[in-house]
Enzyme design. Structure first.
Site, PDB file in Angstrom:
ATOM      1  N   HIS A  82      44.035  41.181  53.045  1.00  0.00           N
ATOM      2  CA  HIS A  82      44.977  40.307  52.344  1.00  0.00           C
ATOM      3  C   HIS A  82      44.193  39.165  51.736  1.00  0.00           C
ATOM      4  O   HIS A  82      43.224  38.695  52.329  1.00  0.00           O
ATOM      5  CB  HIS A  82      46.029  39.761  53.321  1.00  0.00           C
ATOM      6  CG  HIS A  82      47.254  39.281  52.639  1.00  0.00           C
ATOM      7  ND1 HIS A  82      47.330  38.044  52.056  1.00  0.00           N
ATOM      8  CD2 HIS A  82      48.444  39.885  52.416  1.00  0.00           C
ATOM      9  CE1 HIS A  82      48.528  37.905  51.513  1.00  0.00           C
ATOM     10  NE2 HIS A  82      49.229  39.008  51.710  1.00  0.00           N
ATOM     11  N   ASP A 135      52.451  45.826  54.643  1.00  0.00           N
ATOM     12  CA  ASP A 135      52.719  47.200  54.214  1.00  0.00           C
ATOM     13  C   ASP A 135      52.346  48.246  55.260  1.00  0.00           C
ATOM     14  O   ASP A 135      52.791  49.378  55.175  1.00  0.00           O
ATOM     15  CB  ASP A 135      51.951  47.498  52.915  1.00  0.00           C
ATOM     16  CG  ASP A 135      52.575  46.780  51.732  1.00  0.00           C
ATOM     17  OD1 ASP A 135      53.812  46.742  51.661  1.00  0.00           O
ATOM     18  OD2 ASP A 135      51.828  46.248  50.895  1.00  0.00           O
TER      19      ASP A 135
END
Ligand code: CMC
Length: 380
Positions: free
Chosen positions: A262, A316
């Site tokens: 991320h 996700d």
């Protein structure tokens, strides 16, 4: 000559706006909506209340929540002309392309599509958010050859979507699981699609254009499209025992493992922690424990191999297993992210409109100057 300052690639670390909606501490793995830790909201709130919180920057009273919920339910049914268009689409169209196109189409059935005062923009945002479940569910029905189902305004946002998709009311457990997914995906700082929405509305364009652009941004595999990539990966791994070799092979080849890493989090994304518990429970309830175990094994190998580089599961990763257990088809995963994130995008465009200045950064030209114009017949 002094060297030109470095441009942070991908605008990493650049502060481009102020928000009162969500706060992220990527080192400590903290996400708050209006100061409330995300785990508190996923444990105690519902999607409707979360949207109110994001749009008003405070929790509602009981009467305010009832009124907001009624208002949202009153807009569940998109214009008939829009629903009619769904049955004219190619059946093999991808749901994210359908959602993006239909949000754009909604503008054609609005008599004041460009009204950009904050009150009008809020009304349009609410209408688009409320319409999205009917659009996605009924496109899926249409491509399966099933008749469309009208929304049921006695149901919550989450229940109504699953009801239209499956033609029957969801169990309380499934509805709650889906509602929690909606809460967890609703807002997340200045991510790429939110930035897109803010950039578009800053031209004083319109809500439809801003949200259409945001859906287009979200579908990329480096952003919201990663949840479908995670499921593809899990399907490609034949067993729990095969997971380690699969990951090691990818890492050696410098391939990305979808659902990990991320730009902001350098530890486990707190949404992934919540979704992991949900995925585990749903996997047990629906006979999908192997899928959960595969995911968990991948997480262990990734932590051992690249945890030191700050690469951990993001939102996700476990949402893929969760959506699969809820019974959603693979290409509906990213539209689920979009359905929820419409709330965040809308809140951000309202913030932008309330104190707008055109986004217009600059670019450093690095090409040549004073070049001759070579006639066509003299070009090599
Ligand atoms: N698997 C393996 N290595 C990775 C991964 C990954 N998923 N993510 C980052 N890295 C490595 C990357 O190879 C690089 O290594 P090195 O420094 O040795 O070259 C280093 O970590 C930094 O990568 P980066 O591309 O500079 O980092 P970024 O901040 O630009 O990328 C990201 C963030 C999310 C695009 C990236 O982590 C990625 O591609 N992840 C996979 C896709 C994904 O899961 N996306 C969903 C993001 S969360 C939901 C959302 O916001 O939509």
């Amino acid at each position: 000559m002094t060297a030109a300052p470095a441009i942070p690639k991908g605008l990493e670390g650049v502060v481009a706006a102020e928000t009162e909606m969500s706060f992220i501490n990527g080192q400590k793995g903290i996400l708050e909506y209006v100061g409330i830790p995300i785990g508190e909201l996923s444990a105690h709130s519902n999607f409707e209340e979360t949207v109110f919180l994001l749009w008003n920057r405070r929790l509602p009273s009981k009467a305010e929540l009832d009124s907001f919920t009624r208002e949202l339910r009153g807009q569940y049914d998109p214009p008939a002309a829009v629903m009619q268009r769904i049955s004219e689409l190619p059946k093999d169209a991808q749901p994210m392309h359908v959602l993006r196109t239909m949000i754009s189409l909604l503008a054609l059935y609005d008599t004041t599509p460009n009204a950009n005062d904050v009150a009008s923009a809020r009304e349009k945002s609410l209408k688009i958010l409320a319409s999205a479940p009917a659009i996605v569910a009924n496109f899926d029905r249409y491509r399966r050859g099933e008749a469309p189902i009208k929304p049921d305004d006695s149901l919550s946002f989450a229940e109504n979507f699953l009801y239209m998709l499956n033609g029957k009311r969801p169990t309380a457990t499934m509805a709650r699981a889906f509602d929690v997914c909606m809460i967890l995906h609703a807002d997340h700082g200045l991510n790429n699609s939110t930035f897109t929405a803010r950039v578009i509305i800053s031209t004083l364009s319109d809500v439809y254009s801003a949200l259409t652009g945001a859906v287009g941004s979200l579908r990329g595999p480096l952003h919201g499209g990663a949840n479908e990539g995670v499921m593809d990966m899990l399907n490609a791994i034949p067993s729990v025992d095969a997971a380690e070799a699969f990951v090691m092979d990818k890492l050696v080849r410098k391939d990305r493992i979808m659902g990990f890493g991320h730009r902001v989090y350098k530890t486990k994304d707190p949404r992934a922690t919540d979704l992991q518990s949900l995925a585990k429970q749903l996997a047990e309830d629906t006979g999908n424990t192997a899928l959960y175990e595969k995911s968990h094994r991948i997480e262990q190998v990734m932590e051992r191999e690249v945890g030191a580089k700050g690469i951990y599961p993001n939102v996700d990763f476990y949402s893929a297993t969760t959506y699969h257990c809820i019974g959603l088809k693979l290409d509906l995963f990213t539209p689920m992210f979009a359905m929820s994130r419409l709330a965040g995008w809308s809140g951000h465009l309202l913030e932008q409109l309330s104190d707008n200045r055109l986004y217009r950064p600059t670019v450093r030209y690095v090409g040549p100057h004073n070049q001759p114009y070579t006639p066509m017949d003299q070009r090599s």
